[in-house]
Every structure is written in structure tokens, then in C-alpha cells.
Design an enzyme around this catalytic site. Structure first.
Site: not given
Length: 392
Positions: A103, A105-107, A110, A125, A220
Site C-alpha cells: 500500500g 498513501g500520502g503518509f 505499508v 506502516k 477519515d
């Protein structure tokens, strides 16, 4: 110190006259001191500046560490999340290799891994420095989810904070995220699985809002934050934006947080999050699951950018079945489909006061209460929320 040197510099002409020196020598001395003192002052000032800057940075880093330590100080209990070293997690994920990434994402990313210490596969993560999820979000996620226990919430196994590295270790959800099945063709979810996912998500939200010691505002809720285990049971994750409030208060005013398309209209303008704003997000996800469509679609044929408006239009014209995901090929229970769509629209009403509590929504989903009586026309906007599609 710099002020003293400056005063000495001003006093040079009269001070130099006290020495019995030739005029040319006195001029050279004055010139040397006149140049030397300001240079010394600059050098001393530079070192003072460097010292203060380093001290400030040290204080900031110490404060950040204290924030994380405050958030994780309770982890010493045996039943709580375990603290891992960066080396352990790097080893478990093949040094966070691209082949292990499941995965992004913006963070950050994963990664799938296997931790020998607990003999289990995990999802790690890895939060990038400077990402959307900073130290406060990391601390919030660790502090919040570590204390929650529910079958429809992702279980936090451990954490790691070393220097600038921020990592969270979760149980591995073998069937990935809900959105990967709805929109990325991972595999077709049958209607029975979808209906179970909706009820599982509702159960998680009831726990967060009514059954835990404090009210947890997730802020969220979206299909990419809903993960599916080996039996396709839904588990809500990613509590980086979550906030705790008292049950009596039930709301919090803060900076804008969430994802466009899932955020309640009032949140976009006021920044105020509460139970019914999370209920709104739940309603949007329920409609996503039923229709197989994303919350916002600028290319829709009927002109309705919002999924809620599109489905409400069909609902008002008595064509609810046409809203169903075409990939299901009419292989669904019509009564359950109508129930999900009516509950989804009810929860995603533009007027916060017209939305149900999550408990009321569950009663309808379980056929323990009649479906809501909704307007046949799309409700007018209580809050003006212009959509900037360039943000997506």
C-alpha cells in the site's frame, strides 16, 4: 558582549590619543582595532547564533520525543502493543523492499512482513518524514487505537520510534482494502459479503461513538481505510486523524481534516467534527459498496458529481435497483439493496439534524425498524460546498 565591543569601537579615537605614538602609527593601530573589533563581534555573534539555533532544535526534538513517549507510555502492559526496533522491522520486511509493499498513501508506504519475535505476518506502516501524518498524528494513532478492542477494528500489534523513523505494526489483512475490490478489480465482492461489510463497519462505529469509555471521532472513514481479513470481515483502520471527546460533548472544533467526497458539508466550512459527521462518511461508504461508484465523479452522465446526488435522484424516481453495482449482474437481494441505499442516503443527508444516530441506522439494517421516510428530491444544500476537482 557585542554591545561592549561596539562601545569600545566608538571610543577608539580618544583612547588612541592617550598613547604617545606617531600619527601614522596611531592611525594604523586605530585602523587595525577598528576593523578587528567588528570582525570579532561578527564571529562571536555567529557562534552565539549557532549555539542558540542548536539549542532550539534540541528542545524541539526533545519535545517531539516527549509527545511520542506521552502517547506510548502505557505500552508497558503485557496486553498492549509491543515496542519494536527499526532493525527488527527492516529485517521483517526485507529492508522495506518494493516487492513487500502492499500500500501507498500520502503518509508513506505499508509493507508486508514476518516478525519472528511473534511468529506472525504483519503490515508495517512506515511514515515518511514531512508527510501528512506527522508526529501528532502518529502519537494520536498509537494512543487511540492501542486502547480500542473490537472485532471490526484493525489490531495494533506494535510501534517503533527511533530518531526520525515512525512506524506502526498492524495485524495483516490478507484481503487488503475495500476500495481495491470495489474499484481496482482485486476480486468481485458478492452482495452477501458487501452487506456484511456494511454491518461490520456500522458495528465498529457504534463501538467508537457509544460503547467505549470516550467518544472516538475517526474523521477519515472511507473505503481505503476499511480492510478485509481472510474471511472478508471488515476492519476499520488508520486512526491518524482520530480525536477523543467526552460523550456529553460529542464534538470538536479543529482544523479541516478528512477526505473530499467523504467529509460532511458542515465540516468543510466549520472544521467542526462530531458523531453525525462520521455518520455522513459511513453513509457515503454504504452507497459506494452498493453502487460500486466513487463518491465524486466529474464524468458522470447524469450531471451529478456527487454519488449521493446521483443515487438520490434514482431513489426519488423509484429506480433504486438501477443504482446497484452493474458488476453484481442483478445477483443481490432487492430488499437488502433498498435498505442499504435508504440508510446510506439518510446518513449522508446534507442537513446534520436530519441524519440518524449510528444505532438507528443499525436497527434499519437489521430490519428491526422501518426504513426512513426520505424526500423524493435531492435535498438542497444547507451548506455551500463548492467542489474543486483539481484537488483529486
Amino acid at each position: 558582549m557585542i554591545i561592549i565591543l561596539y562601545l569600545l569601537f566608538l571610543a577608539l579615537p580618544s583612547w588612541a590619543k592617550t598613547f604617545d605614538l606617531p600619527d601614522n602609527a596611531r592611525a594604523k593601530v586605530g585602523l587595525g582595532l577598528g576593523l578587528g573589533i567588528p570582525v570579532c563581534a561578527l564571529v562571536i555573534g555567529f557562534f552565539i547564533f549557532c549555539y542558540l539555533k542548536k539549542r532550539t532544535i534540541t528542545i524541539i526534538i526533545r519535545k517531539k520525543n516527549e509527545d511520542v513517549n506521552d502517547a506510548t507510555q502505557e505500552f508497558g502492559i503485557e496486553t498492549g502493543p509491543k515496542k519494536f526496533t527499526y532493525k527488527q522491522l527492516a529485517l521483517a520486511t526485507n529492508n522495506f523492499g518494493e516487492g513487500e509493499k502492499i500500500g501507498q498513501g500520502g503518509f508513506g508506504g505499508v509493507y508486508k512482513g514476518f516478525l519472528k519475535e511473534i511468529h506472525s505476518h504483519v503490515a508495517v506502516k512506515k511514515i515518511l518524514s514531512g508527510s501528512k501524518q506527522g508526529i501528532k498524528e502518529y502519537a494520536a494513532e498509537v494512543k487511540t487505537i492501542s486502547r480500542l478492542r473490537h472485532k471490526n477494528l484493525v489490531n495494533l500489534i506494535g510501534w517503533c520510534h527511533e530518531g526520525k523513523e515512525l512506524l506502526l505494526v498492524y495485524e495483516l489483512m490478507s484481503n487488503g482494502s475495500l476500495d481495491s475490490h470495489l474499484f481496482k478489480g482485486s476480486c468481485l465482492l458478492t452482495w452477501s459479503i458487501r452487506y456484511n461489510v456494511i454491518k461490520g463497519l456500522a458495528s465498529a462505529l457504534l463501538y467508537l461513538q457509544e460503547e467505549w469509555e470516550q467518544c472516538v471521532l475517526h474523521r477519515d472513514i472511507k473505503s481505503s481505510n476499511i480492510l478485509l481479513d481472510s474471511n472478508f470481515n471488515a476492519k476499520l483502520g488508520d486512526f491518524g486523524l482520530a480525536r477523543l471527546v467526552d460523550h456529553e460533548k460529542g464534538s470538536q472544533t479543529t482544523i479541516l481534516a478528512g477526505t473530499m467526497g467523504y467529509m460532511a458539508p458542515e465540516c468543510i466550512l466549520t472544521g467542526k467534527a462530531d458523531k453525525v459527521s462520521d455518520v455522513y462518511s459511513f453513509g457515503v461508504v454504504a452507497l459506494e459498496i452498493a453502487t460500486g461508484k466513487k463518491p465524486l465523479d466529474p464524468m458522470t452522465e447524469d450531471g451529478h458529481i456527487r454519488l449521493v446526488d446521483h443515487v438520490w435522484d434514482l431513489y426519488g424516481r423509484g429506480k433504486v435497483s438501477e443504482a446497484a453495482d452493474s458488476k453484481l449482474d442483478v445477483d443481490f437481494d432487492e430488499g437488502e439493496m433498498e435498505c442499504v441505499i435508504s440508510v446510506g442516503l439518510w446518513c449522508a443527508h446534507t442537513d446534520p439534524d436530519a441524519r440518524p444516530s449510528i444505532k438507528q441506522a443499525i436497527q434499519v439494517l437489521n430490519f428491526e425498524a422501518p426504513p426512513p421516510s426520505l424526500s423524493k428530491t435531492v435535498p438542497s444544500e444547507i451548506f455551500a460546498t463548492p467542489i474543486n476537482m483539481s484537488a483529486f
